[in-house]
Design a protein around this motif. Structure first.
Motif, short mmCIF file in Angstrom:
data_model
loop_
_atom_site.label_atom_id
_atom_site.label_comp_id
_atom_site.label_asym_id
_atom_site.label_seq_id
_atom_site.Cartn_x
_atom_site.Cartn_y
_atom_site.Cartn_z
N ARG A 161 -28.79 -43.83 -5.08
CA ARG A 161 -29.04 -44.84 -4.06
C ARG A 161 -28.34 -44.47 -2.76
O ARG A 161 -28.90 -44.64 -1.67
N ARG A 162 -27.12 -43.98 -2.85
CA ARG A 162 -26.40 -43.57 -1.64
C ARG A 162 -27.14 -42.45 -0.91
O ARG A 162 -27.25 -42.44 0.32
N GLN A 163 -27.65 -41.49 -1.68
CA GLN A 163 -28.40 -40.40 -1.07
C GLN A 163 -29.65 -40.92 -0.37
O GLN A 163 -29.98 -40.50 0.75
N ALA A 164 -30.35 -41.86 -1.02
CA ALA A 164 -31.57 -42.41 -0.44
C ALA A 164 -31.28 -43.20 0.84
O ALA A 164 -31.98 -43.06 1.84
N VAL A 165 -30.23 -44.01 0.81
CA VAL A 165 -29.87 -44.81 1.99
C VAL A 165 -29.43 -43.90 3.13
O VAL A 165 -29.80 -44.11 4.29
N ALA A 166 -28.64 -42.87 2.81
CA ALA A 166 -28.19 -41.94 3.84
C ALA A 166 -29.37 -41.23 4.49
O ALA A 166 -29.39 -41.03 5.72
N GLU A 167 -30.36 -40.87 3.70
CA GLU A 167 -31.53 -40.18 4.25
C GLU A 167 -32.32 -41.10 5.18
O GLU A 167 -32.84 -40.67 6.21
N ILE A 168 -32.41 -42.38 4.83
CA ILE A 168 -33.09 -43.33 5.72
C ILE A 168 -32.33 -43.46 7.04
O ILE A 168 -32.94 -43.47 8.13
N CYS A 169 -31.01 -43.55 6.96
CA CYS A 169 -30.21 -43.61 8.19
C CYS A 169 -30.43 -42.38 9.06
O CYS A 169 -30.55 -42.47 10.29
N ARG A 170 -30.52 -41.23 8.42
CA ARG A 170 -30.74 -39.99 9.16
C ARG A 170 -32.13 -40.00 9.80
O ARG A 170 -32.31 -39.60 10.96
N ARG A 171 -33.11 -40.48 9.05
CA ARG A 171 -34.50 -40.47 9.53
C ARG A 171 -34.67 -41.37 10.75
O ARG A 171 -35.43 -41.04 11.67
N TYR A 172 -33.94 -42.49 10.79
CA TYR A 172 -34.11 -43.45 11.88
C TYR A 172 -32.91 -43.47 12.83
O TYR A 172 -32.81 -44.35 13.68
#
Length: 363
Positions: A161-172
């Motif tokens: 979950r942390r990896q997924a949330v971090a990737e969303i933050c990076r994407r936006y």
């Protein structure tokens, strides 16, 4: 008799360990040089020694020791948040926040005139799909994250979950403001969310929930060294964020020796003892916590509304908090209450408060 305060989630007092260690640290600091030289001028982001100690403290959680030029020593977590929210979000901006979270964020939003956008949650914390949808819709500048022993739900984000949330933050391009203050008591937990997107992350690790509530020393690790002077000294000066040099020096001495570790170990032990009392008293209840958590999230039967339950417990002499205290956004909060494990002065007082909650629950 004064009410027993179990609405807070402070660490329990451990004077049998804390007192001698803290006295020794103060004596060592005062013996090392002139007290007037120490406190005769501001240290701003902290002395080199204090920032190095802060790096070591943050490395209790981060995968590597950050360079001291990325570290700010501040007067507690709230002071750091006030600086970050003013600069990273600011007037008219948008902060992403969990649908249940730290209530003081409302006051920050009012003070700095930014919007709060609440993210739906599941048992691990924010739902990635809902977060991404919100990023597309509201374009938040930052996300206030409590991924470890989340307040109030006690949720812990998995590594995935942390990896997924971090990737969303990076994407936006959403800055991460990670408040990791509850993370030093539990064992075997995932690394900070910040470690998955360090270039976006402002990582906060304070002492208030692991050592003593009013120690008032917290450390910020910025994404890079050049970010520090942009947001802190010589930036906004009309605030209270700077740590008193004597406080910072004593905290550094505790970190340099084994004092901080001994105090944290004692707080962990006492917390486990109190959590064991909770486990023995509650059977069959929809209760979320863990042995090293400073608070408990208790779901109530639908026929027992949380606000009425809190009123009943209060009439019996114990203060606790309803879920509405922590709710953000327009969704109806769950029918739940939160109570703390450490605010009661000693274990006997805690047991009396716990007995009162049990009495009300079993009515």
């Amino acid at each position: 008799m004064n009410p027993i305060n179990m609405s807070g989630n402070l660490p329990p007092l451990v004077p049998h360990v804390f007192d001698d260690i803290y006295r020794a640290a103060i004596a060592q600091v005062l013996d090392e040089g002139s007290p007037n030289s120490l406190i005769g001028a501001h240290q701003f982001c902290g002395s080199e020694r204090d920032r190095t100690a802060g790096s070591r403290f943050a490395a209790l959680r981060l995968p590597e020791i950050p360079s001291e030029d990325r570290v700010v020593v501040a007067n507690g977590t709230q002071s750091i948040l006030s600086m970050l929210l003013h600069s990273l979000v600011g007037k008219g901006g948008c902060l992403a926040i969990e649908a249940l979270s730290y209530p003081t964020m409302r006051q920050f939003a009012d003070i700095f005139a930014f919007r709060l956008s609440a993210i739906p949650m599941d048992s691990e914390g924010i739902e990635p799909e809902a977060f991404e949808s919100m990023c597309r819709k509201d374009a938040p500048s930052a996300y206030y994250a409590l991924p470890t022993l989340q307040n109030p739900t006690t949720a812990i984000m998995s590594m995935e979950r942390r990896q997924a949330v971090a990737e969303i933050c990076r994407r936006y391009n959403v800055a991460i403001i990670e408040d990791d203050i509850y993370s030093l008591l539990p064992r075997d937990i995932p690394p900070p969310l910040s470690s998955f997107a360090p270039e976006l992350s402002w990582y906060i690790l304070g002492t208030a929930k692991s050592m003593a509530a009013a120690l008032k020393v917290a450390y910020l690790v910025a994404p890079k060294a050049e970010d520090v002077p942009k947001l802190f000294w010589p930036g906004v000066r009309a605030t209270y964020w700077m740590c008193a040099p004597i406080n910072a020096a004593v905290a550094s001495r505790l970190i340099e020796g084994d004092g901080a570790t001994c105090i944290i170990d004692a707080v962990r032990t006492e917390t486990r003892e109190r959590q064991a009392l909770i486990a023995a008293c509650f059977t069959g209840a929809d209760l979320r916590t863990m042995p090293e958590c400073l608070h408990v999230w208790l779901h109530l039967p639908e026929e027992r509304p949380a606000e009425k339950f809190v009123e009943l417990v209060g009439s019996l002499g114990v203060n606790i908090s309803p879920s509405a205290t922590y709710a953000f956004g327009n969704r109806t909060p769950p029918n739940a209450i939160r109570f703390g494990t450490g605010t009661a002065r000693d274990r006997a007082t805690f047991q009396r408060g716990l007995d009162t909650i049990i009495q009300a629950y079993n009515c």
